[in-house]
Structure formats: structure tokens, C-alpha cells
Enzyme design. Structure first.
Site, PDB file in Angstrom:
ATOM      1  N   HIS A 276       0.841  -1.201   0.000  1.00 26.03           N
ATOM      2  CA  HIS A 276       0.000   0.000   0.000  1.00 26.03           C
ATOM      3  C   HIS A 276       0.882   1.261   0.000  1.00 26.03           C
ATOM      4  O   HIS A 276       0.648   2.187  -0.778  1.00 26.03           O
ATOM      5  CB  HIS A 276      -0.930  -0.036   1.222  1.00 26.03           C
ATOM      6  CG  HIS A 276      -1.633   1.255   1.499  1.00 26.03           C
ATOM      7  ND1 HIS A 276      -2.941   1.492   1.124  1.00 26.03           N
ATOM      8  CD2 HIS A 276      -1.205   2.377   2.116  1.00 26.03           C
ATOM      9  CE1 HIS A 276      -3.277   2.714   1.498  1.00 26.03           C
ATOM     10  NE2 HIS A 276      -2.254   3.279   2.113  1.00 26.03           N
ATOM     11  N   GLU A 277       1.909   1.266   0.837  1.00 31.58           N
ATOM     12  CA  GLU A 277       2.810   2.425   0.904  1.00 31.58           C
ATOM     13  C   GLU A 277       3.562   2.631  -0.422  1.00 31.58           C
ATOM     14  O   GLU A 277       3.721   3.757  -0.880  1.00 31.58           O
ATOM     15  CB  GLU A 277       3.819   2.276   2.050  1.00 31.58           C
ATOM     16  CG  GLU A 277       3.209   2.213   3.457  1.00 31.58           C
ATOM     17  CD  GLU A 277       2.345   3.419   3.785  1.00 31.58           C
ATOM     18  OE1 GLU A 277       2.646   4.526   3.288  1.00 31.58           O
ATOM     19  OE2 GLU A 277       1.365   3.250   4.525  1.00 31.58           O
ATOM     20  N   HIS A 280       1.437   4.400  -2.882  1.00 29.11           N
ATOM     21  CA  HIS A 280       1.469   5.872  -2.771  1.00 29.11           C
ATOM     22  C   HIS A 280       2.620   6.441  -3.598  1.00 29.11           C
ATOM     23  O   HIS A 280       2.480   7.458  -4.257  1.00 29.11           O
ATOM     24  CB  HIS A 280       1.659   6.309  -1.310  1.00 29.11           C
ATOM     25  CG  HIS A 280       0.394   6.286  -0.508  1.00 29.11           C
ATOM     26  ND1 HIS A 280      -0.736   6.949  -0.908  1.00 29.11           N
ATOM     27  CD2 HIS A 280       0.083   5.696   0.673  1.00 29.11           C
ATOM     28  CE1 HIS A 280      -1.687   6.769  -0.001  1.00 29.11           C
ATOM     29  NE2 HIS A 280      -1.222   6.003   0.960  1.00 29.11           N
ATOM     30  N   GLU A 354      -5.831   7.153  -1.020  1.00 28.45           N
ATOM     31  CA  GLU A 354      -5.805   5.924  -0.223  1.00 28.45           C
ATOM     32  C   GLU A 354      -6.420   4.763  -0.994  1.00 28.45           C
ATOM     33  O   GLU A 354      -5.915   3.645  -0.959  1.00 28.45           O
ATOM     34  CB  GLU A 354      -6.542   6.120   1.108  1.00 28.45           C
ATOM     35  CG  GLU A 354      -5.843   7.053   2.076  1.00 28.45           C
ATOM     36  CD  GLU A 354      -4.403   6.642   2.376  1.00 28.45           C
ATOM     37  OE1 GLU A 354      -4.129   5.429   2.441  1.00 28.45           O
ATOM     38  OE2 GLU A 354      -3.561   7.544   2.520  1.00 28.45           O
TER      39      GLU A 354
HETATM   40 ZN   LIG Z   1      -2.081   5.244   2.746  1.00 24.39          ZN
END
Ligand SMILES: [Zn+2]
Length: 410
Positions: A276-277, A280, A354
């Protein structure tokens, strides 16, 4: 406009903002005991759900009392000519404009920070303690305060001195120079935050060799991402709550995992959080956020430059000669409805980002591990599973757990 009218406009803005926030919080509290949505069943057992409700109610009451206290002291300060008093005090110390500005903001900041001290003490050592989150010792609490003050004195004081100096020198164009300095400072901080600021408050070390590191490297290789800067930070020094974040860009990019995260999640779940990071980063969110915040800063500074020298602004706060620091205070309040709107927009964008990062993890790792990690993290921080829609739109930088799970299962 006469100063008296402006004074009451400022008061009205403060009161309306307080009433609005209180209303949104009350609205949110109406949903504390809602039934848990089907998708989220099983996160809490009955006892834990009861505990999470108590935690929400306690925090709600606490924020009600602390915001009431803060609005009352602010209004008192306005009605008792507090700014005039501090302005005269600062002027009695020096004739130098930069020194006056620094002393003025120093006193205002210190006074408000000391007034809020009992509240942050209560939050950490009573509420967080009662629910088993607190790991902060009194020593860490005191040291954090002192380090925070020292850093603000050096960094905040330094920036404020430069800005005041620019204003003295260039008046109408000061916003351009200030914008330049703040932009350079923001970029610098983004690049070196982890190297320079984090070590003041935390210990961090590279992730050790072992199963977790192997799995992470396997994942990094699969997506073709150079990921050698993975650090573990001692978040457990202050709280049991877990977190992970991405910082920097270019050669300075790094992922930081809280030691609490490593304790709470299994290997695949941690890799999912990491994916997930990385999402980004791959979707360029760090760059977009930077550009946007630099743009908003420029616009705000430009509007500030149009208003700050206005005598009415100073007179509204009881000071007869136009001065930069008084104008700045009046401006910040006058501008706050606009910054509320920009915040609304930034939060909406952040929630969109997100989802994109979640989608990246879903496509490049797997959705199941991310779902189970999100569930565990929510459970361990007793987070609110049933927030009100309006509250989410205004305050949430992340989508709700339900929204994220539904998106991951799509
Ligand atoms: Zn996030």
C-alpha cells in the site's frame, strides 16, 4: 470598514467554527452505538465492542471540554485586549521589529501551550492509559515537550525572523520571497525529515535480516522497485497503536514501520501494508501533495500580502499602529473559513489517494492480507467502525474501514 465591525467579524468566525465543530462531533456521537455492518462483523467480540464504545464516548467528552475551554480562553483574550497587552510587552523589550515579532509570537505560543498542557497530560496518562494504549513515561512526555519547544524556537523562530525581515525590506513583494523560502524549506524537510527530525524523538534502525526482510525483498523484486531503505521505529516507546509511512523521494525515499506494527501483524499482512505504501509512491502521491501544498501556500501568502499592512486589521485587535504580527493574527482568523474549505478538498483528495494505494496493493500483492491487516489495526486501536458520513467527509484523511474493505473486495 471600521475596526469595531472587523473585531466582531473575527469573534463571529471563532464562535461559528466552534459551534459547527461541536455540531459535527455531536452528530458523529449519535452513531457510536450503531450496529456493526455485515462486512465488519467479527472484528470485535461483544466485550471489545463495548470497550470501543466507551473509548469513543470518553474521547468525545474530552474533546467537548477541551474545545470549550479553548474557545472561552480565546474569546477572553480578545475581549480583554490580550493582543494589545502582549504587543506592548514585546515593544517594551526591544525596538527591533524582528525581535518584537519573535517575542510576541513566543509569548502567545508559550501561553497557549501551557494552558493546553493539562489536557494533553490527561489524554495520555488518563484516557490512553485506561484503555491500555499508553506506553509514554513521564520522562518521555517532559522530554518530548522540551524538544518540541526547542525545535520550534530554532525552526519556527528562524522562519518567522526571515519572513518579518522580508516584510520589512519589500512589503508588497514579501509574499514571493517568503514563498520561495517556505518552498525550499518544505522540500528540504520532505527529503530529510527521517534523517534529521525523527532521530530527535525516536530510535530507528534498518529492518533486520530474516523472514520479513526476505518476503519484502521478494515483493520488491516482483514489482521492480528499489526498496533498500526500510526502517523500524520504536513507536512502542509512546503507544501500542501501530503505523507505517512512506517519506522522501528520489534517493531519499524510505519506508518506516512501527515496531508495534511488526508485533501485531504477520509477515504477509506487513508486506500488504508495505505494498500500500509503495502504491502511494508509484502513483506519485507524494509529489502531487507537495505541489498542491506549495501552491496553496503561495496563494495564501499572496492574499496575506494584500491585507497584512491594513491598519484596520491591527486596530480591530486594539493596536493603533499597523504591525505585521498583529495583522498576521487577524488574517489567520479571517482566512480560517477558506482554509476549512481547502482542508475539505485536501481530505477528499487524500481519501482518493488511499483507494488508489489500496488498489495498487490489491493488484500487485493481494487484497486478503491487506483486509486482514486493516481489520487487526482497527481492532487494536479500538477505532470507530460506524462514523457519521458528514464527519468522514470533513475530518477523515482515509476512507472508512468499511469503504476500504468493500473496495478491496470489488
Ligand atoms: Zn495510505
Amino acid at each position: 470598514m471600521n475596526p469595531q465591525t472587523l473585531f466582531y467579524i473575527l469573534i463571529a468566525i471563532i464562535i461559528i467554527k466552534f459551534l459547527f465543530d461541536t455540531y459535527i462531533n455531536a452528530l458523529n456521537s449519535k452513531h457510536f452505538k450503531d450496529a456493526i455492518p455485515e462486512e465488519l462483523k467479527g472484528i470485535y467480540n461483544d466485550n471489545e465492542y463495548l470497550k470501543s464504545q466507551k473509548y469513543k464516548i470518553e474521547n468525545y467528552k474530552f474533546s467537548l471540554i477541551s474545545s470549550l475551554f479553548s474557545v472561552i480562553t480565546t474569546l477572553l483574550f480578545f475581549f480583554l485586549d490580550g493582543f494589545k497587552f502582549v504587543d506592548e510587552l514585546a515593544r517594551s523589550i526591544s525596538n527591533n521589529t524582528i525581535v518584537i515579532t519573535l517575542v510576541f509570537f513566543g509569548i502567545i505560543f508559550l501561553a497557549s501551550d501551557i494552558l493546553s498542557l493539562p489536557f494533553s497530560y490527561y489524554k495520555t496518562f488518563v484516557i490512553e492509559e485506561k484503555f491500555g494504549f499508553n506506553k509514554t513515561s513521564i520522562k518521555t512526555f517532559v522530554l518530548d515537550k522540551l524538544k518540541g519547544w526547542l525545535m520550534l524556537l530554532i525552526v519556527g523562530g528562524g522562519l518567522m525572523a526571515i519572513i518579518t525581515w522580508f516584510y520589512e525590506l519589500t512589503t508588497t513583494n514579501f509574499w514571493l520571497y517568503t514563498w520561495g523560502v517556505i518552498t525550499v524549506f518544505t522540500l528540504f524537510l520532505n527529503l530529510f525529515y527521517s534523517k534529521l527530525i525523527v532521530p530527535i524523538f525516536n530510535k530507528q534502525k534498518p529492518l533486520e535480516d530474516g523472514e520479513l526482510r526476505n518476503e519484502i525483498e521478494k515483493f520488491a523484486e516482483k514489482i521492480g522497485f528499489k526498496l533498500d531503505n526500510i526502517f523500524v521505529i520504536d513507536g512502542s516507546k509512546r503507544s501500542t497503536k501501530a503505523n507505517a509511512y512512506f517519506s522522501g523521494f528520489g534517493s531519499q525515499k524510505r519506508i518506516t514501520l512501527f515496531d508495534t506494527l511488526i508485533n501485531d501483524l504477520d509477515t504477509n499482512e506487513i508486506v500488504a501494508v508495505l505494498a500500500h505504501e509503495v502504491g502511494h509512491y508509484k502513483r506519485k502521491h507524494i509529489i502531487y501533495n507537495l505541489i498542491l501544498s506549495i501552491g496553496i501556500t503561495g496563494l495564501t501568502l499572496y492574499i496575506l500580502s494584500l491585507l497584512v499592512g491594513n491598519l484596520t486589521l491591527s486596530q480591530a485587535l486594539g493596536v493603533q499602529n499597523p504591525s505585521f504580527h498583529i495583522g498576521l493574527i487577524a488574517f489567520v482568523i479571517l482566512y480560517s473559513p477558506i482554509s476549512e474549505i481547502t482542508n475539505l478538498f485536501m481530505n477528499a483528495l487524500s481519501r482518493k489517494f488511499e483507494f488508489q494505494a489500496d488498489n495498487y496493493a490489491k493488484e500487485n500483492f493481494n487484497p486478503e492480507d491487506l483486509i486482514s491487516s486493516l481489520k487487526k489495526l482497527s481492532k487494536n486501536s479500538l477505532s470507530n467502525l460506524t462514523p457519521s458520513n458528514l464527519y468522514v467527509k470533513i475530518h477523515y484523511s482515509h476512507p472508512t474501514l468499511l469503504q476500504r474493505i468493500l473496495n478491496l473486495k470489488k
